[in-house]
Structure formats: structure tokens, C-alpha cells
Design a protein around this motif. Structure first.
Motif, PDB file in Angstrom:
ATOM      1  N   LEU A  35       0.806  -1.220   0.000  1.00 23.71           N
ATOM      2  CA  LEU A  35       0.000   0.000   0.000  1.00 23.71           C
ATOM      3  C   LEU A  35       0.840   1.272   0.000  1.00 23.71           C
ATOM      4  CD1 LEU A  35      -2.742   1.315  -0.047  1.00 23.71           C
ATOM      5  CD2 LEU A  35      -2.897   0.984   2.431  1.00 23.71           C
ATOM      6  N   MET A  36       1.847   1.336   0.845  1.00 22.47           N
ATOM      7  CA  MET A  36       2.669   2.559   0.915  1.00 22.47           C
ATOM      8  C   MET A  36       3.350   2.875  -0.423  1.00 22.47           C
ATOM      9  SD  MET A  36       2.509   4.371   3.676  1.00 22.47           S
ATOM     10  CE  MET A  36       4.022   5.284   3.787  1.00 22.47           C
ATOM     11  N   PRO A  37       4.091   1.939  -1.031  1.00 19.62           N
ATOM     12  CA  PRO A  37       4.729   2.290  -2.297  1.00 19.62           C
ATOM     13  C   PRO A  37       3.718   2.603  -3.407  1.00 19.62           C
ATOM     14  CG  PRO A  37       5.179  -0.017  -1.738  1.00 19.62           C
ATOM     15  CD  PRO A  37       4.509   0.622  -0.555  1.00 19.62           C
ATOM     16  N   VAL A  38       2.573   1.944  -3.398  1.00 19.34           N
ATOM     17  CA  VAL A  38       1.562   2.249  -4.414  1.00 19.34           C
ATOM     18  C   VAL A  38       1.021   3.658  -4.208  1.00 19.34           C
ATOM     19  CG1 VAL A  38      -0.740   1.646  -5.280  1.00 19.34           C
ATOM     20  CG2 VAL A  38       0.968  -0.152  -4.897  1.00 19.34           C
ATOM     21  N   LEU A  39       0.737   4.035  -2.962  1.00 21.83           N
ATOM     22  CA  LEU A  39       0.268   5.397  -2.689  1.00 21.83           C
ATOM     23  C   LEU A  39       1.325   6.431  -3.074  1.00 21.83           C
ATOM     24  CD1 LEU A  39      -1.549   4.954   0.749  1.00 21.83           C
ATOM     25  CD2 LEU A  39      -2.599   5.596  -1.429  1.00 21.83           C
ATOM     26  N   GLN A  40       2.582   6.159  -2.764  1.00 21.06           N
ATOM     27  CA  GLN A  40       3.655   7.092  -3.114  1.00 21.06           C
ATOM     28  C   GLN A  40       3.750   7.284  -4.625  1.00 21.06           C
ATOM     29  OE1 GLN A  40       6.696   4.942  -0.990  1.00 21.06           O
ATOM     30  NE2 GLN A  40       6.662   6.348   0.743  1.00 21.06           N
ATOM     31  N   GLN A  41       3.715   6.196  -5.355  1.00 22.19           N
ATOM     32  CA  GLN A  41       3.820   6.288  -6.809  1.00 22.19           C
ATOM     33  C   GLN A  41       2.568   6.909  -7.425  1.00 22.19           C
ATOM     34  OE1 GLN A  41       5.438   2.715  -8.737  1.00 22.19           O
ATOM     35  NE2 GLN A  41       6.408   2.204  -6.785  1.00 22.19           N
ATOM     36  N   ALA A  42       1.411   6.633  -6.840  1.00 25.78           N
ATOM     37  CA  ALA A  42       0.173   7.237  -7.330  1.00 25.78           C
ATOM     38  C   ALA A  42       0.207   8.748  -7.130  1.00 25.78           C
ATOM     39  CB  ALA A  42      -1.036   6.627  -6.616  1.00 25.78           C
ATOM     40  N   GLN A  43       0.718   9.183  -5.984  1.00 28.54           N
ATOM     41  CA  GLN A  43       0.805  10.628  -5.747  1.00 28.54           C
ATOM     42  C   GLN A  43       1.795  11.272  -6.708  1.00 28.54           C
ATOM     43  OE1 GLN A  43       0.143  12.667  -1.940  1.00 28.54           O
ATOM     44  NE2 GLN A  43       2.317  13.145  -2.016  1.00 28.54           N
ATOM     45  N   GLU A  44       2.899  10.602  -7.003  1.00 28.00           N
ATOM     46  CA  GLU A  44       3.833  11.126  -8.006  1.00 28.00           C
ATOM     47  C   GLU A  44       3.147  11.246  -9.359  1.00 28.00           C
ATOM     48  OE1 GLU A  44       7.580   9.038  -8.307  1.00 28.00           O
ATOM     49  OE2 GLU A  44       7.726   8.891  -6.120  1.00 28.00           O
ATOM     50  N   LEU A  45       2.325  10.280  -9.686  1.00 28.16           N
ATOM     51  CA  LEU A  45       1.639  10.244 -10.973  1.00 28.16           C
ATOM     52  C   LEU A  45       0.583  11.336 -11.098  1.00 28.16           C
ATOM     53  CD1 LEU A  45       1.189   8.681 -13.655  1.00 28.16           C
ATOM     54  CD2 LEU A  45      -0.359   7.171 -12.392  1.00 28.16           C
ATOM     55  N   TYR A  46      -0.228  11.520 -10.053  1.00 25.64           N
ATOM     56  CA  TYR A  46      -1.340  12.461 -10.112  1.00 25.64           C
ATOM     57  C   TYR A  46      -1.055  13.805  -9.435  1.00 25.64           C
ATOM     58  CZ  TYR A  46      -4.334   8.672 -11.772  1.00 25.64           C
ATOM     59  OH  TYR A  46      -4.890   7.655 -12.501  1.00 25.64           O
ATOM     60  N   GLY A  47      -0.048  13.852  -8.574  1.00 24.67           N
ATOM     61  CA  GLY A  47       0.252  15.073  -7.834  1.00 24.67           C
ATOM     62  C   GLY A  47      -0.466  15.150  -6.497  1.00 24.67           C
ATOM     63  N   TYR A  48      -1.432  14.291  -6.296  1.00 29.57           N
ATOM     64  CA  TYR A  48      -2.193  14.192  -5.049  1.00 29.57           C
ATOM     65  C   TYR A  48      -2.975  12.893  -5.091  1.00 29.57           C
ATOM     66  CZ  TYR A  48      -6.511  15.756  -7.452  1.00 29.57           C
ATOM     67  OH  TYR A  48      -7.599  15.870  -8.278  1.00 29.57           O
ATOM     68  N   LEU A  49      -3.755  12.612  -4.047  1.00 28.74           N
ATOM     69  CA  LEU A  49      -4.500  11.350  -3.976  1.00 28.74           C
ATOM     70  C   LEU A  49      -6.005  11.621  -3.881  1.00 28.74           C
ATOM     71  CD1 LEU A  49      -2.186   9.403  -1.497  1.00 28.74           C
ATOM     72  CD2 LEU A  49      -2.387   9.062  -3.983  1.00 28.74           C
ATOM     73  N   PRO A  50      -6.646  11.847  -5.017  1.00 26.73           N
ATOM     74  CA  PRO A  50      -8.100  12.039  -4.985  1.00 26.73           C
ATOM     75  C   PRO A  50      -8.810  10.733  -4.651  1.00 26.73           C
ATOM     76  CG  PRO A  50      -7.325  11.935  -7.248  1.00 26.73           C
ATOM     77  CD  PRO A  50      -6.100  11.915  -6.365  1.00 26.73           C
ATOM     78  N   ILE A  51     -10.049  10.829  -4.231  1.00 23.97           N
ATOM     79  CA  ILE A  51     -10.810   9.648  -3.826  1.00 23.97           C
ATOM     80  C   ILE A  51     -10.918   8.641  -4.973  1.00 23.97           C
ATOM     81  CG2 ILE A  51     -13.080  10.674  -4.331  1.00 23.97           C
ATOM     82  CD1 ILE A  51     -12.246   8.322  -1.373  1.00 23.97           C
TER      83      ILE A  51
END
Length: 166
Positions: A34-50
Motif C-alpha cells: 500500500l505505501m509504495p503504491v500510494l507514493q507512486q500514485a501521488q507522483e503520478l497524479y500530484g495528489y490522492l483524490p478519492i
């Protein structure tokens, strides 16, 4: 101009969604994915929308509440998009006692947006932060990492005008 908490509509692309699915697939069988996926997702989108958190929850087979809990627990994650100009005003003790609350209020009034939000055009985001390590310059704000110190509310308009007119 009235203050408002601006909700920016999620604008993910098909390419971003494809990349996110690849990130999830690469980590799916790993413990602690979960942590690395969230980190990479935030890099991809710039934030973590729902919408992104839902895709992660479904892809990893974990409850959305767990994804949200991790994303809101760690300071490295943000649920709000950031503007082209990211304004952060320190509300740490030294800055606060020297008037940083008034600085936030002045910026908020000028841009018409509350702390933790982004202007409708996506140009500015405003965040109230904890100590940024420039206590000797209190009160302090940064715009895209550029430090402005020993501020008074009257200084705000001139500083912001440089970016507004950019």
C-alpha cells in the motif's frame, strides 16, 4: 471576494489510469504494497483524490477505509491538488506569535480561497503548515520553495501580485 473551499473536479487521463494499474500490478503480491503504491500514485497524479484511492483499494484488494486511513495518517500524502504556485504559510509557534495567522487570512482574502484549497483556475494553492525551520525570519511563507520572511500582512499583496501577473 468571498472565501470558499474549492473542490476541483478530478481530471485523470486514460494514460494515468493505465500507469496506475501497472503500478498496482507490480506490487499486488507484495506484503506492505500500500505505501509504495500510494507514493507512486501521488507522483503520478500530484495528489490522492478519492477516485485514485478507490482504484488502489480495488486493485490491491484492501478496504477503501484502509487506503484512506494510511493516506490521511502520513504527512507525505495530500488529498488536495496543488496549484502552479504552492503557497505555504508557517503556523509554527515562532511564526504564529509573530502574526502568521494574519498572513494566512490576508492571502486567503486576496485569492478568495481557504487554507488547504486551490483557486478555481489551478494557479494557486494555499496551505497552513507547521514549522519550516526558518524561525529567525518569522513569520514566514514560501511560494514554490522561495522563502519570504519577516512578513507583515501589508507585504502580502505586493508579493502575490508578482505571481498573479506572471
Amino acid at each position: 471576494m468571498a472565501k470558499r473551499k474549492t473542490a476541483v473536479q478530478f481530471k485523470g487521463t486514460a494514460e494515468q489510469e493505465k500507469q496506475l494499474k501497472e503500478i498496482i500490478a507490480a506490487h499486488k503480491e507484495q506484503q506492505g504494497a500500500l505505501m509504495p503504491v500510494l507514493q507512486q500514485a501521488q507522483e503520478l497524479y500530484g495528489y490522492l483524490p478519492i477516485e485514485v484511492m478507490k482504484m488502489i483499494a480495488e486493485g490491491l484488494g484492501v478496504p477503501l477505509e484502509e487506503v484512506y486511513g494510511v493516506a490521511t495518517f502520513y504527512a507525505q500524502f495530500t488529498l488536495n491538488p496543488k496549484g502552479s504556485y504552492q503557497i505555504a504559510v508557517c503556523l509554527g509557534t515562532a511564526c504564529y506569535v509573530k502574526g502568521s495567522g494574519d498572513i494566512v487570512e490576508r492571502i486567503s482574502r486576496k485569492l478568495g480561497v481557504e487554507a488547504g484549497s486551490i483557486t478555481p483556475d489551478g494557479k494557486f494553492s494555499l496551505d497552513a503548515t507547521r514549522c519550516i525551520g526558518a524561525c529567525g525570519l518569522a513569520p514566514v511563507m514560501t511560494i514554490n520553495g522561495e522563502v519570504y520572511g519577516r512578513l507583515a500582512p501589508a507585504d502580502v499583496d505586493g508579493i502575490l501580485d508578482k505571481y498573479i501577473n506572471d
